[in-house]
Design a protein around this motif. Structure first.
Motif, PDB file in Angstrom:
ATOM      1  N   PRO A   1       2.601   3.735  -3.806  1.00  0.00           N
ATOM      2  CA  PRO A   1       2.357   5.080  -4.356  1.00  0.00           C
ATOM      3  C   PRO A   1       3.113   6.189  -3.608  1.00  0.00           C
ATOM      4  O   PRO A   1       3.294   7.280  -4.151  1.00  0.00           O
ATOM      5  CB  PRO A   1       0.839   5.256  -4.185  1.00  0.00           C
ATOM      6  N   ARG A   2       3.570   5.889  -2.385  1.00  0.00           N
ATOM      7  CA  ARG A   2       4.274   6.897  -1.569  1.00  0.00           C
ATOM      8  C   ARG A   2       5.789   6.709  -1.598  1.00  0.00           C
ATOM      9  O   ARG A   2       6.504   7.376  -0.859  1.00  0.00           O
ATOM     10  CB  ARG A   2       3.785   6.812  -0.112  1.00  0.00           C
ATOM     11  N   LYS A   3       6.273   5.823  -2.471  1.00  0.00           N
ATOM     12  CA  LYS A   3       7.692   5.462  -2.400  1.00  0.00           C
ATOM     13  C   LYS A   3       8.616   6.655  -2.609  1.00  0.00           C
ATOM     14  O   LYS A   3       9.638   6.778  -1.933  1.00  0.00           O
ATOM     15  CB  LYS A   3       8.022   4.333  -3.370  1.00  0.00           C
ATOM     16  N   ASP A   4       8.258   7.548  -3.532  1.00  0.00           N
ATOM     17  CA  ASP A   4       9.133   8.707  -3.782  1.00  0.00           C
ATOM     18  C   ASP A   4       9.208   9.612  -2.558  1.00  0.00           C
ATOM     19  O   ASP A   4      10.276  10.142  -2.234  1.00  0.00           O
ATOM     20  CB  ASP A   4       8.649   9.490  -5.004  1.00  0.00           C
ATOM     21  N   ASP A   5       8.081   9.780  -1.869  1.00  0.00           N
ATOM     22  CA  ASP A   5       8.072  10.601  -0.651  1.00  0.00           C
ATOM     23  C   ASP A   5       8.900   9.950   0.454  1.00  0.00           C
ATOM     24  O   ASP A   5       9.584  10.646   1.219  1.00  0.00           O
ATOM     25  CB  ASP A   5       6.638  10.812  -0.159  1.00  0.00           C
ATOM     26  N   ILE A   6       8.839   8.618   0.544  1.00  0.00           N
ATOM     27  CA  ILE A   6       9.604   7.907   1.569  1.00  0.00           C
ATOM     28  C   ILE A   6      11.104   8.003   1.291  1.00  0.00           C
ATOM     29  O   ILE A   6      11.909   8.267   2.196  1.00  0.00           O
ATOM     30  CB  ILE A   6       9.135   6.438   1.645  1.00  0.00           C
TER      31      ILE A   6
ATOM     32  N   SER B   1       0.821  -1.219   0.000  1.00  0.00           N
ATOM     33  CA  SER B   1       0.000   0.000   0.000  1.00  0.00           C
ATOM     34  C   SER B   1       0.851   1.264   0.000  1.00  0.00           C
ATOM     35  O   SER B   1       0.356   2.355  -0.297  1.00  0.00           O
ATOM     36  CB  SER B   1      -0.931   0.010   1.217  1.00  0.00           C
ATOM     37  N   LEU B   2       2.146   1.122   0.328  1.00  0.00           N
ATOM     38  CA  LEU B   2       3.043   2.289   0.357  1.00  0.00           C
ATOM     39  C   LEU B   2       3.710   2.549  -0.990  1.00  0.00           C
ATOM     40  O   LEU B   2       4.421   3.549  -1.136  1.00  0.00           O
ATOM     41  CB  LEU B   2       4.124   2.106   1.421  1.00  0.00           C
TER      42      LEU B   2
ATOM     43  N   TYR C   1       9.950   0.821   6.487  1.00  0.00           N
ATOM     44  CA  TYR C   1       9.238   2.065   6.812  1.00  0.00           C
ATOM     45  C   TYR C   1       7.853   1.747   7.376  1.00  0.00           C
ATOM     46  O   TYR C   1       7.425   2.332   8.378  1.00  0.00           O
ATOM     47  CB  TYR C   1       9.129   2.911   5.547  1.00  0.00           C
TER      48      TYR C   1
END
Length: 244
Positions: free
Chosen positions: A95-100, A92-93, A127
């Protein structure tokens, strides 16, 4: 409270599975239900022969995490003592990989730019595990409770780095069982311990294409409350290749 985070919780790949599952026997005696293991849900809610789900265990909290976009299963690892285990579906993360990865760069200068999927996937798991620990502590623990989270290998390192920044009241421990670079040096037929003092670790990481993995391992070693190894010889390896 002690949280134990490993890619090999309920997921037998190699020797770390043995290390963590045997350590669990001692930890259960000391901490009872305050000892919780966290591993990846690689079956995405399918059958895992090492894991027995308990839908009623921590149900309200689990549903709250769902609402935040983190999917977990809670149950028991089917080893002696049957400790509580949480399996994290980190997909589920994605889509947030670039932010992480941006968070890791801006907070710690972790150099992820060359990392491929075999780097990104464990970083997302680590994470997510950090998010789960922080949420559990915020929900169930009192301010006077002493809480530690123990992360094994670079594959979980993002979790400790997240907690260090966002939940600094959780003590973080990071163990490397063998460094990324040490494995690369030995795997390429170069003498590891004989020439250890002469190697430039960052240059070698670029040469072997493991810059991202080496970077997060090095930053975890530097930014955990305790950095541990499994032997004196591995400690020497870490001193020269990780600088700690």
């Amino acid at each position: 409270y002690l949280f134990e985070v490993s890619w090999e919780v309920c997921n037998k790949i190699g020797g770390i599975h043995t290390v963590v599952s045997t350590k669990a026997q001692t930890a259960i005696r000391k901490f009872n239900e305050r000892y919780i293991l966290i591993g990846p849900d690689l079956q995405h809610e399918g059958v895992n022969p090492e894991f027995e789900e308990d839908p009623n265990l921590l149900k309200t909290w689990r549903q709250g995490l769902y609402a935040e976009g983190i999917r977990i299963r809670v149950g028991h690892w089917k080893i002696k003592g049957e400790p509580t285990a949480i399996l994290v579906d980190f997909t589920s993360l994605i889509p947030r990989k670039d932010d992480i990865l941006k968070f890791l760069w801006e907070s710690y200068r972790v150099d992820s730019i060359s990392g491929q999927w075999d780097y990104i996937e464990p970083v997302l798991f680590g994470y997510a595990a950090g998010l789960v620990v922080a949420s559990y502590v915020e929900t169930f623990c009192k301010s006077a409770n002493r809480v530690a989270a123990h992360f094994h290998e670079w594959m979980t390192a993002a979790g400790g780095l997240y907690l260090r920044r966002e939940s600094p009241y959780v003590a973080t421990l990071f163990t490397t069982h063998a460094t990324v670079l040490g494995r690369s040096i030995a795997g390429n037929g170069m003498p590891l311990y004989r020439d250890l003092t002469t190697y430039n670790a960052d240059d070698l990481a670029r040469r072997f294409g493991v810059t991202a993995k080496h970077s997060i391992e090095k930053k975890a070693a530097a930014n955990s409350d305790a950095f541990l190894t499994v032997s004196g010889i591995t400690a020497t390896e870490c001193r020269y290749l990780l600088g700690h």
